[in-house]
Design an enzyme around this catalytic site. Structure first.
Site, PDB file in Angstrom:
ATOM      1  N   GLU A 241       0.310 -39.686  -6.549  1.00 24.28           N
ATOM      2  CA  GLU A 241      -0.467 -37.868  -6.820  1.00 24.28           C
ATOM      3  C   GLU A 241      -1.835 -37.889  -6.288  1.00 24.28           C
ATOM      4  O   GLU A 241      -2.039 -36.969  -6.011  1.00 24.28           O
ATOM      5  CB  GLU A 241       0.138 -37.046  -8.386  1.00 24.28           C
ATOM      6  CG  GLU A 241      -0.539 -36.288  -8.252  1.00 24.28           C
ATOM      7  CD  GLU A 241       0.424 -35.498  -9.507  1.00 24.28           C
ATOM      8  OE1 GLU A 241      -0.761 -34.689 -10.248  1.00 24.28           O
ATOM      9  OE2 GLU A 241       0.721 -36.264 -10.498  1.00 24.28           O
ATOM     10  N   ARG A 319       0.080 -34.827 -22.394  1.00 22.82           N
ATOM     11  CA  ARG A 319       1.327 -34.548 -22.481  1.00 22.82           C
ATOM     12  C   ARG A 319       1.328 -35.551 -23.419  1.00 22.82           C
ATOM     13  O   ARG A 319       2.569 -35.770 -24.025  1.00 22.82           O
ATOM     14  CB  ARG A 319       1.467 -35.011 -21.258  1.00 22.82           C
ATOM     15  CG  ARG A 319       2.873 -34.395 -20.796  1.00 22.82           C
ATOM     16  CD  ARG A 319       3.564 -34.849 -19.660  1.00 22.82           C
ATOM     17  NE  ARG A 319       3.153 -32.891 -18.993  1.00 22.82           N
ATOM     18  CZ  ARG A 319       3.882 -32.407 -18.840  1.00 22.82           C
ATOM     19  NH1 ARG A 319       5.521 -32.755 -18.945  1.00 22.82           N
ATOM     20  NH2 ARG A 319       3.995 -30.963 -18.390  1.00 22.82           N
ATOM     21  N   PHE A 353       4.534 -39.335 -16.840  1.00 24.14           N
ATOM     22  CA  PHE A 353       3.203 -37.895 -17.109  1.00 24.14           C
ATOM     23  C   PHE A 353       2.578 -38.757 -18.897  1.00 24.14           C
ATOM     24  O   PHE A 353       2.020 -36.946 -18.969  1.00 24.14           O
ATOM     25  CB  PHE A 353       3.187 -36.755 -16.636  1.00 24.14           C
ATOM     26  CG  PHE A 353       1.862 -36.725 -16.211  1.00 24.14           C
ATOM     27  CD1 PHE A 353       1.183 -37.454 -15.039  1.00 24.14           C
ATOM     28  CD2 PHE A 353       0.625 -35.907 -16.722  1.00 24.14           C
ATOM     29  CE1 PHE A 353      -0.062 -36.798 -14.887  1.00 24.14           C
ATOM     30  CE2 PHE A 353      -0.515 -35.318 -16.510  1.00 24.14           C
ATOM     31  CZ  PHE A 353      -0.823 -36.111 -15.923  1.00 24.14           C
ATOM     32  N   GLU A 728      11.837 -35.706 -14.058  1.00 20.19           N
ATOM     33  CA  GLU A 728      10.710 -36.904 -14.343  1.00 20.19           C
ATOM     34  C   GLU A 728      12.114 -36.971 -16.528  1.00 20.19           C
ATOM     35  O   GLU A 728      12.202 -37.856 -17.050  1.00 20.19           O
ATOM     36  CB  GLU A 728       9.389 -36.587 -15.772  1.00 20.19           C
ATOM     37  CG  GLU A 728       8.415 -36.477 -14.796  1.00 20.19           C
ATOM     38  CD  GLU A 728       8.137 -35.997 -15.008  1.00 20.19           C
ATOM     39  OE1 GLU A 728       6.392 -35.878 -14.368  1.00 20.19           O
ATOM     40  OE2 GLU A 728       7.658 -34.090 -15.109  1.00 20.19           O
TER      41      GLU A 728
END
Length: 823
Positions: A241, A319, A353, A728
């Site tokens: 990413e 997160r 994440f 995910e």
């Protein structure tokens, strides 16, 4: 039902079909970035000059010896950069650093006619280094007060009142490791310059637009002079990413300076030692329960190991905080976050994440506390679920609108797994003193959307050619997860044509600009919404043409399976004829689509808002068998029920659930990153830098029986064709494996004994947990009925809160809490 969610007659979405590149994958004909080198003339090869020290200041860089090596064309250094010498979005990642920040940091790059020439040239470069003190471990960074980045704080309710109302107050500490992506294809890029000096880069990247942005900054040229294409990736998992950008910039700089194509590809050892991992975390916590075991308050601090630069550590930490509640209502909470700065690779995005790290903390807490509360772990978890109709919100203030799905998937997986009938486990354990079995059930609630609201947008370009064939371009990248397959199904469904009419083009920044990363499980939501929008524009134009041909109002025409018909009429127009007619009527047959996720708002300063469009839910039941002599274990059976809304492509989604679960099990039980923490010459060196030393899940670690069920009648309003993200969330289903191992280890001890378990729970770690349980059995026998001592929590004794100690003499419930904790 919303317009976005509603499915037309005979949709192509919802039909199981193979991955669009499956045949190419299994036959070896699928091309990846580095395969394109063989099709490119006069390519130069880039090789890094790595410094094998954990930290140091560069006093001098001697490149002349490299230029004397036959076949070496050029050595790239910071002096060659015409723009900004930085490869990070936070401007803290020098592309050519003056200071070495981790063992293996690249300080220059050698370009050679062959890879071997470049390698020999890199070995010849001499670096004068002034070594500096380094911090290799998370513990060292915390002790040295070495932090960087944001310091988020999430608060809800009245935490002091919550603890005051708690019958049981427990506290502890937990540190768990990161994870290597270990994608099959390592980082790679191929840069070329055209006759106008414009740059074209083939890159294995999850975020082509950001690769374009970083390259343009480094070269000092506007973005329109840089085009990035991602044909496909051989895996990414978040590792591609952010971190491909600097590598692509090296290739682009080399191409710009030499006028020749430059190929860059890390070998496996370089990839492991130079690229970031999942963030390891350290957590301290205090939790309060009422007399029935319901959570009253949580006070926790999460410290993420960010590595040497920030990369994506801030949103990862955010997160993690947003997911510490998982499926449980916590009325009073205070959760603080910090990012430790260490002299290791810069840790980055990894499937989930930060969500898995936050959720692991609460699952570990409940797994430890259940025996101390005298409750079965499944019962403790179930008592704390979010409940429908209660108006409950997450600790950051977002309403939990589908709380009933938490219980639905939980009960369904219990039924599917036959938990109530699994009495043979207790019978087996009773007659096997050296082998124990256990079954654990855990659930997940995972928020879908980027925490940064601006990233929740997608674009697409759809072209219809005169012969009726359709070409779609969108901003998402394909890393094996099946996104392109789903997008073709969305296009075919929206246009009302067979899938064979649709082809998908590689992702390119000159076709769809300003795209978000294919990450956060939002690829299908964002790009699917954009493709649907573009196809709807085209369909409306074609319906006008069809209405004229059929003598009907356009609103009464339907296109189904490539045939246009008016309602109540037998007259029909074939798709190919319809398109041809539209062309001759000068109807536009291309459309740019756009989608933005509605209903999101987030204040990062106050840590309040509704950052997620919806939550994905799931539950898993795992049975394990553990050997008491070695700690080795088998995963005997896994049952999963997972919520993907109305699946866009069921076979793809089931594959994602299976793969995510296995990858999660690898993180939690096998994959053990180790660095040299000595004061010797190799301090900071990654010791697990090959598949021979870094244990990945293999066939032998797969569950002997794996049953995956997608939740039925689960339409998600406001998402493309009623689907939900699947990339995910399934990874966190593997919590059930770790909790089953904990319970199996506890079975070697006395009833009610709480077991601490390292993460990853390797066979070695399981063995030490078993040994600790056995010692508790021996101690219990020697005390002959006296209360057990408090179990150790990662080296710290779990203890009752001081207020509980003070009140124990007058409050029977608090006295029970005191006894539970050995206070």
């Amino acid at each position: 039902m919303s317009h976005l969610s509603e499915r037309p007659e005979k949709p192509v979405v919802g039909v199981s079909m193979p991955h669009e590149s499956a045949v190419q994958h299994v036959t070896g004909s699928a091309l990846y970035t580095d395969d394109l080198v063989q099709r490119t003339k006069d390519v130069l090869h880039a090789y890094p000059v790595q410094v094998m020290k954990a930290r140091g200041r560069i006093a001098a860089l001697h490149t002349a010896p490299a230029l004397a090596v036959p076949g070496v064309v050029r050595v790239l250094t910071g002096a060659d950069v015409p723009g900004v010498n930085d490869a990070g979005m936070k401007h803290d990642e020098p592309l050519f650093p003056d200071e070495v920040m981790f063992h293996g940091h690249a300080v220059a790059w050698v370009l050679g006619e062959t890879l071997e020439a470049a390698r020999l040239g890199a070995a010849a470069v001499e670096v004068d280094l002034e070594e500096l003190p380094s911090l290799v471990t998370l513990k060292e960074a915390i002790e040295a007060d070495s932090y960087h980045g944001a310091r988020p704080l999430m608060e809800t309710g009245d935490i002091d009142a919550g603890f005051a109302d708690s019958a049981h107050v427990l506290s502890g500490e937990f540190q768990f490791a990161g994870q290597e992506h270990f994608y099959l294809e390592t980082h790679a890029a191929l840069a070329q310059i055209d006759e106008n000096g414009q740059v074209f880069i083939q890159s294995s990247t999850q975020h082509p637009s950001e690769t374009q942005e970083i390259v343009s900054h480094v070269l000092g040229v506007p973005a329109h002079e840089v085009t990035v294409q991602c044909l496909r990736m051989g895996g990414g998992f978040g590792g591609k990413e952010m971190q491909p950008h600097g590598f692509a910039a090296v290739a682009a700089l080399g191409a710009k300076l030499t006028g020749r194509p430059v190929r860059f590809r890390l070998n496996r050892t370089q990839d492991l030692t130079m690229s970031g991992k999942r963030h390891g975390f350290h957590a301290t916590w205090k939790i309060g329960f009422d007399a029935e075991g319901r959570i009253q308050a949580l006070d926790a601090t999460l410290v993420a190991d960010g590595g040497w630069s920030l990369d994506l550590s801030e949103p990862v930490l955010a997160r993690a905080l947003c997911h510490i509640d998982n499926t449980y209502w916590i009325p009073n909470a205070r959760v603080a976050g910090r990012i430790a700065r260490t002299n290791t690779v810069s840790n980055t995005a990894f499937r989930g994440f930060g969500g898995p790290q936050g959720m692991l903390v609460i699952e570990d807490i409940l797994g430890r506390c259940a025996p101390m509360l005298g409750l079965d772990p499944m019962e403790l978890r179930e008592r704390n679920f979010y409940r429908p109709g209660q108006g409950q919100t997450t600790p950051y203030g977002q309403p939990v609108t589908q709380a009933e799905r938490i219980s639905t998937v939980w009960q369904q997986v219990r039924n599917d797994a036959g938990i109530a009938d699994r009495k043979e486990i207790a019978a087996f354990n009773a007659v096997h003193p050296h082998t124990k079995r256990a079954v654990a059930v855990t659930g997940i609630k995972f928020g879908i959307s980027f925490n940064l609201t601006a990233f929740n947008q997608g674009g697409a370009l759809v072209l219809i050619y005169k012969d009726g064939s359709v070409l779609i371009n969108h901003g998402g990248t394909e890393m094996g997860q099946g996104l392109h397959t789903k997008m073709m199904q969305v296009a075919a469904t929206t246009l009302g044509i067979p899938l064979r009419k649709v082809r998908l083009a590689p992702t390119r920044t000159d076709k769809v600009p300003n795209t978000s990363a294919t990450a956060a499980s939002a690829g299908a939501d964002l790009n699917g919404g954009a493709i649907k929008n573009a196809c709807e524009q085209l369909r409306e134009r074609l319906l006008q043409v069809a209405g004229t041909q059929l003598g009907a109002n356009a609103s009464d025409v339907r296109i189904v399976e490539g045939v246009a018909r008016a309602l109540g009429s037998d007259k029909a127009v074939d798709w190919d004829d319809l398109v041809r007619t539209a062309y001759f009527q000068r109807v536009q047959l291309s459309a740019a689509g756009f989608y933005r996720t509605e209903g999101l708002h987030w204040d990062a300063k106050t840590f309040r808002g509704s950052p997620f469009k919806y939550f994905a839910h799931g539950a898993a039941a795992t049975e394990v068998e553990v050997d008491g002599f070695t700690g080795a274990y088998r995963i005997r059976r896994v049952d999963i029920v997972h919520d993907v809304g109305d699946s866009l492509s069921p076979m793809i989604d089931i594959g994602q659930v299976e793969g995510g679960f296995v990858q999660g099990a690898g993180w939690l039980t096998l994959e053990d990153l180790r660095w040299d923490t000595s004061d010797g010459p190799n301090r900071g060196r990654l010791q697990t830098q090959a598949a021979s030393t870094y244990k990945l899940p293999s066939f032998s670690e797969m569950p002997e029986e794996l049953n995956v069920t997608l939740l039925e009648r689960a339409t998600e309003e406001g998402a493309v064709y009623g689907s939900k993200a699947v990339g995910e969330p399934p990874l966190m289903l593997a919590f059930s494996v770790r909790e089953a191992l904990r319970q199996a280890a506890a079975a070697f001890g006395p009833n009610g004994h709480s077991v601490e378990l390292a993460s990853p729970a390797t066979p070695e770690a399981v063995f030490w947990a078993i040994e600790e349980a056995r010692r508790a059995t021996a101690a219990s026998a020697s005390r002959s009925g006296h209360a057990l001592d408090a179990p150790s929590v990662n080296g710290f004794a779990a203890h009752a809160d001081a207020d509980a100690d003070a009140d124990a003499a007058t409050d029977p419930a608090r006295a029970d809490a005191t006894a539970l904790n050995g206070a």
